[in-house]
Design a protein around this motif. Structure first.
Motif, PDB file in Angstrom:
ATOM      1  N   ILE A 124      44.083  30.706  51.833  1.00 30.86           N
ATOM      2  CA  ILE A 124      44.166  29.588  50.903  1.00 30.86           C
ATOM      3  C   ILE A 124      44.261  28.297  51.700  1.00 30.86           C
ATOM      4  CG2 ILE A 124      45.389  28.588  48.937  1.00 30.86           C
ATOM      5  CD1 ILE A 124      46.597  31.385  48.444  1.00 30.86           C
ATOM      6  N   LEU A 125      43.364  27.335  51.411  1.00 35.48           N
ATOM      7  CA  LEU A 125      43.229  26.103  52.177  1.00 35.48           C
ATOM      8  C   LEU A 125      43.314  24.901  51.247  1.00 35.48           C
ATOM      9  CD1 LEU A 125      39.980  27.269  54.032  1.00 35.48           C
ATOM     10  CD2 LEU A 125      42.326  27.634  54.826  1.00 35.48           C
ATOM     11  N   PHE A 126      43.793  23.793  51.773  1.00 32.49           N
ATOM     12  CA  PHE A 126      43.845  22.592  50.930  1.00 32.49           C
ATOM     13  C   PHE A 126      42.468  21.958  50.788  1.00 32.49           C
ATOM     14  CE2 PHE A 126      43.994  17.990  50.391  1.00 32.49           C
ATOM     15  CZ  PHE A 126      44.591  17.951  49.140  1.00 32.49           C
ATOM     16  N   GLY A 127      42.140  21.545  49.552  1.00 35.03           N
ATOM     17  CA  GLY A 127      40.926  20.773  49.290  1.00 35.03           C
ATOM     18  C   GLY A 127      41.207  19.758  48.205  1.00 35.03           C
ATOM     19  N   SER A 128      40.557  18.598  48.277  1.00 31.92           N
ATOM     20  CA  SER A 128      40.835  17.514  47.324  1.00 31.92           C
ATOM     21  C   SER A 128      39.692  17.235  46.342  1.00 31.92           C
ATOM     22  CB  SER A 128      41.143  16.217  48.083  1.00 31.92           C
ATOM     23  OG  SER A 128      39.977  15.717  48.716  1.00 31.92           O
TER      24      SER A 128
ATOM     25  N   PHE B  32      39.643  30.430  49.959  1.00 28.64           N
ATOM     26  CA  PHE B  32      39.615  29.658  48.720  1.00 28.64           C
ATOM     27  C   PHE B  32      40.282  28.300  48.951  1.00 28.64           C
ATOM     28  CE2 PHE B  32      39.599  34.108  47.758  1.00 28.64           C
ATOM     29  CZ  PHE B  32      38.823  34.276  46.626  1.00 28.64           C
ATOM     30  N   ASP B  33      39.656  27.230  48.467  1.00 28.90           N
ATOM     31  CA  ASP B  33      40.350  25.935  48.549  1.00 28.90           C
ATOM     32  C   ASP B  33      41.061  25.640  47.232  1.00 28.90           C
ATOM     33  OD1 ASP B  33      38.890  24.201  46.748  1.00 28.90           O
ATOM     34  OD2 ASP B  33      37.337  23.905  48.250  1.00 28.90           O
ATOM     35  N   THR B  34      41.957  24.671  47.277  1.00 34.30           N
ATOM     36  CA  THR B  34      42.793  24.354  46.120  1.00 34.30           C
ATOM     37  C   THR B  34      42.238  23.206  45.280  1.00 34.30           C
ATOM     38  OG1 THR B  34      44.149  22.749  47.339  1.00 34.30           O
ATOM     39  CG2 THR B  34      44.855  25.069  47.403  1.00 34.30           C
ATOM     40  N   ALA B  35      41.036  22.711  45.602  1.00 36.88           N
ATOM     41  CA  ALA B  35      40.511  21.507  44.961  1.00 36.88           C
ATOM     42  C   ALA B  35      40.481  21.631  43.436  1.00 36.88           C
ATOM     43  CB  ALA B  35      39.110  21.192  45.475  1.00 36.88           C
ATOM     44  N   LEU B  36      41.109  20.670  42.767  1.00 34.47           N
ATOM     45  CA  LEU B  36      41.181  20.604  41.310  1.00 34.47           C
ATOM     46  C   LEU B  36      41.735  21.889  40.691  1.00 34.47           C
ATOM     47  CD1 LEU B  36      37.843  18.719  40.537  1.00 34.47           C
ATOM     48  CD2 LEU B  36      40.144  17.771  40.746  1.00 34.47           C
ATOM     49  N   SER B  37      42.549  22.608  41.465  1.00 32.96           N
ATOM     50  CA  SER B  37      43.088  23.896  41.000  1.00 32.96           C
ATOM     51  C   SER B  37      44.538  24.139  41.407  1.00 32.96           C
ATOM     52  CB  SER B  37      42.223  25.042  41.557  1.00 32.96           C
ATOM     53  OG  SER B  37      40.855  24.855  41.273  1.00 32.96           O
ATOM     54  N   PRO B  38      45.337  23.103  41.714  1.00 35.64           N
ATOM     55  CA  PRO B  38      46.694  23.371  42.212  1.00 35.64           C
ATOM     56  C   PRO B  38      47.678  23.655  41.082  1.00 35.64           C
ATOM     57  CG  PRO B  38      46.378  21.020  42.121  1.00 35.64           C
ATOM     58  CD  PRO B  38      45.080  21.650  41.641  1.00 35.64           C
ATOM     59  N   SER B  39      47.288  24.540  40.157  1.00 36.29           N
ATOM     60  CA  SER B  39      48.124  24.847  39.003  1.00 36.29           C
ATOM     61  C   SER B  39      48.810  26.187  39.209  1.00 36.29           C
ATOM     62  CB  SER B  39      47.274  24.909  37.731  1.00 36.29           C
ATOM     63  OG  SER B  39      46.490  26.086  37.736  1.00 36.29           O
ATOM     64  N   PRO B  40      49.938  26.419  38.564  1.00 33.25           N
ATOM     65  CA  PRO B  40      50.587  27.723  38.678  1.00 33.25           C
ATOM     66  C   PRO B  40      49.725  28.852  38.136  1.00 33.25           C
ATOM     67  CG  PRO B  40      51.672  26.366  37.001  1.00 33.25           C
ATOM     68  CD  PRO B  40      50.731  25.479  37.741  1.00 33.25           C
ATOM     69  N   PHE B  41      48.849  28.559  37.168  1.00 34.95           N
ATOM     70  CA  PHE B  41      47.989  29.597  36.587  1.00 34.95           C
ATOM     71  C   PHE B  41      46.985  30.100  37.631  1.00 34.95           C
ATOM     72  CE2 PHE B  41      48.370  25.792  33.799  1.00 34.95           C
ATOM     73  CZ  PHE B  41      49.522  26.174  33.141  1.00 34.95           C
ATOM     74  N   ALA B  42      46.260  29.151  38.247  1.00 36.84           N
ATOM     75  CA  ALA B  42      45.238  29.531  39.232  1.00 36.84           C
ATOM     76  C   ALA B  42      45.864  30.108  40.491  1.00 36.84           C
ATOM     77  CB  ALA B  42      44.375  28.315  39.575  1.00 36.84           C
ATOM     78  N   MET B  43      46.927  29.479  40.968  1.00 39.29           N
ATOM     79  CA  MET B  43      47.511  29.896  42.228  1.00 39.29           C
ATOM     80  C   MET B  43      48.235  31.232  42.125  1.00 39.29           C
ATOM     81  SD  MET B  43      46.580  27.808  44.575  1.00 39.29           S
ATOM     82  CE  MET B  43      45.018  27.462  43.748  1.00 39.29           C
ATOM     83  N   THR B  44      48.767  31.577  40.948  1.00 44.94           N
ATOM     84  CA  THR B  44      49.394  32.890  40.776  1.00 44.94           C
ATOM     85  C   THR B  44      48.358  33.999  40.931  1.00 44.94           C
ATOM     86  OG1 THR B  44      51.129  32.030  39.325  1.00 44.94           O
ATOM     87  CG2 THR B  44      50.663  34.386  39.186  1.00 44.94           C
ATOM     88  N   ALA B  45      47.186  33.816  40.293  1.00 46.46           N
ATOM     89  CA  ALA B  45      46.117  34.809  40.417  1.00 46.46           C
ATOM     90  C   ALA B  45      45.627  34.901  41.854  1.00 46.46           C
ATOM     91  CB  ALA B  45      44.964  34.450  39.481  1.00 46.46           C
ATOM     92  N   LEU B  46      45.459  33.754  42.491  1.00 45.34           N
ATOM     93  CA  LEU B  46      44.950  33.726  43.857  1.00 45.34           C
ATOM     94  C   LEU B  46      45.938  34.370  44.825  1.00 45.34           C
ATOM     95  CD1 LEU B  46      42.551  32.824  45.490  1.00 45.34           C
ATOM     96  CD2 LEU B  46      43.577  30.555  45.704  1.00 45.34           C
ATOM     97  N   LYS B  47      47.218  34.090  44.632  1.00 42.63           N
ATOM     98  CA  LYS B  47      48.250  34.665  45.497  1.00 42.63           C
ATOM     99  C   LYS B  47      48.238  36.190  45.432  1.00 42.63           C
ATOM    100  CE  LYS B  47      53.259  34.759  46.165  1.00 42.63           C
ATOM    101  NZ  LYS B  47      54.566  34.377  45.581  1.00 42.63           N
ATOM    102  N   GLU B  48      47.931  36.740  44.259  1.00 43.88           N
ATOM    103  CA  GLU B  48      47.897  38.200  44.103  1.00 43.88           C
ATOM    104  C   GLU B  48      46.648  38.816  44.721  1.00 43.88           C
ATOM    105  OE1 GLU B  48      50.325  40.185  42.887  1.00 43.88           O
ATOM    106  OE2 GLU B  48      51.535  38.350  42.813  1.00 43.88           O
TER     107      GLU B  48
END
Length: 356
Positions: free
Chosen positions: A269-273, A246-262
């Protein structure tokens, strides 16, 4: 404080002038509610240097290259892919490429994938989640999947606007909501049709943190209860969900990343712009928001920046580097004044573009 110019951006679009002209001929000047931005390699490099990006893996975004004429689609895909190879050679170490294919044409797409991976040495392939209404996972694409599987290919899945989205009557710009639906539907279809089971060596990167997939993962896994689905996903649906990157593009929020981390291991998880559709100010904002996340420790954030991508793209490593232990490419952190100048310059350029 100093930090490395060493990150890898796996979601970075290029829009060569000949591609813009091809879209204009189709009457396309807005993509999913977003104006088609101007682009040049130099603009990418400026944004990359400001944001600590060593290498950007370029891709063509929605709507792809097929507009009804097979020969034109094949020609445009080839021209885009050879241009991507050209800028990789000119700016050594700064660009990689995900090759675009003339989807949804099975034969022609397969031929271009083979050429792009074997001859042009592209880092991978970009596939739209759906093209002309046909989603990834459709059995028409089995020949293409077989070739990608044979090559252990990396496939970057970028959303498109599905025809059904245009009949909803909503005024919400497509990139806000419908793009995320497209990615989520394609990912689920790849599992439910047995594509991930049948072609296990393909590595899939889902744009924009996978759309809604991390949030609805447990609900999607209820397909295990249906025999017609479970027989095509015999290892259990969550097993396949955890294979996606999964890339982080337009999604570097605690809401999205908490779900993804679980849902997945950190190295998925990869960086994307999403540059340049996410212009310079938003590029900077994403980098800042990602670094502020409390969901990830420093080691994980460093991996998201570079190390995790190197596991997929070891050819992007600097000599002597193993999975992100990179030599330091120093840059001074952006001061508030510099950020203000970047934003002011972008606003000025955008204003001029609107007047033309």
């Amino acid at each position: 404080m100093r930090e490395q110019i060493s990150a890898i951006d796996v979601h970075h679009h290029f829009i060569p002038s000949f591609y813009t002209e091809a879209l204009y001929r189709q009457g396309i000047k807005v993509v999913a509610g977003a104006p088609l931005p101007s682009w040049s390699p130099e603009r990418s490099l400026d944004a990359m240097n400001i944001n600590g990006i060593r290498t950007a893996i370029t891709s063509i975004s929605s709507p792809g290259v097929y507009f009804g004429n097979i020969e034109e689609a094949v020609s445009l895909a080839r021209r885009c892919n050879e241009y991507a190879r050209e800028i990789k050679e000119i700016y050594s170490g700064r660009f990689g490429s995900f090759a675009i294919l003339p989807m949804p044409l099975p034969k022609e797409a397969t031929q271009e994938a083979v050429y792009a991976l074997d001859t042009l040495k592209a880092e991978g392939i970009v596939l739209l989640a759906s093209t002309k209404g046909k989603f990834l996972g459709d059995p028409d694409f089995d020949e293409l999947m077989a070739e990608l599987d044979k090559r252990n290919a990396v496939v970057f899945v970028h959303p498109n606007i599905h025809p059904s989205s245009e009949t909803l009557g909503l005024k919400t710009p497509g990139f806000i909501l419908e793009f995320l639906c497209d990615t989520t539907r394609a990912a689920v279809n790849l599992i439910y049709t047995g594509t991930l089971e049948k072609y296990p060596r393909i590595k899939w990167i889902l744009a924009h943190a996978g759309g809604f997939l991390p949030y609805v993962a447990w609900r999607v896994s209820l397909g295990n209860l249906l025999p017609e689905i479970s027989e095509k996903a015999p290892q259990g649906i969550l097993t396949y969900l955890k294979r996606f990157y999964f890339d982080t593009a337009l999604s570097p929020s605690p809401f999205a990343m908490t779900a993804l981390k679980e849902l997945v291991e950190p190295d998925h998880i990869l960086f994307g712009s999403d540059f340049p559709f996410a212009p310079e100010p938003l590029f900077i904002h994403q980098r800042e928001e990602l670094n502020k996340l409390k969901q990830f420790d420093t080691s994980t954030l460093t991996g998201i920046d570079r190390g995790h991508a190197l596991k997929l793209f070891p050819n992007l490593a600097i000599k002597g580097e193993i999975y992100g232990n990179a030599p330091v490419f120093d840059r001074i952190n952006l001061s508030t004044a510099i950020k203000f100048e970047v934003i002011k310059r972008f606003v000025s350029l955008a204003s001029k573009a609107r007047k033309r």
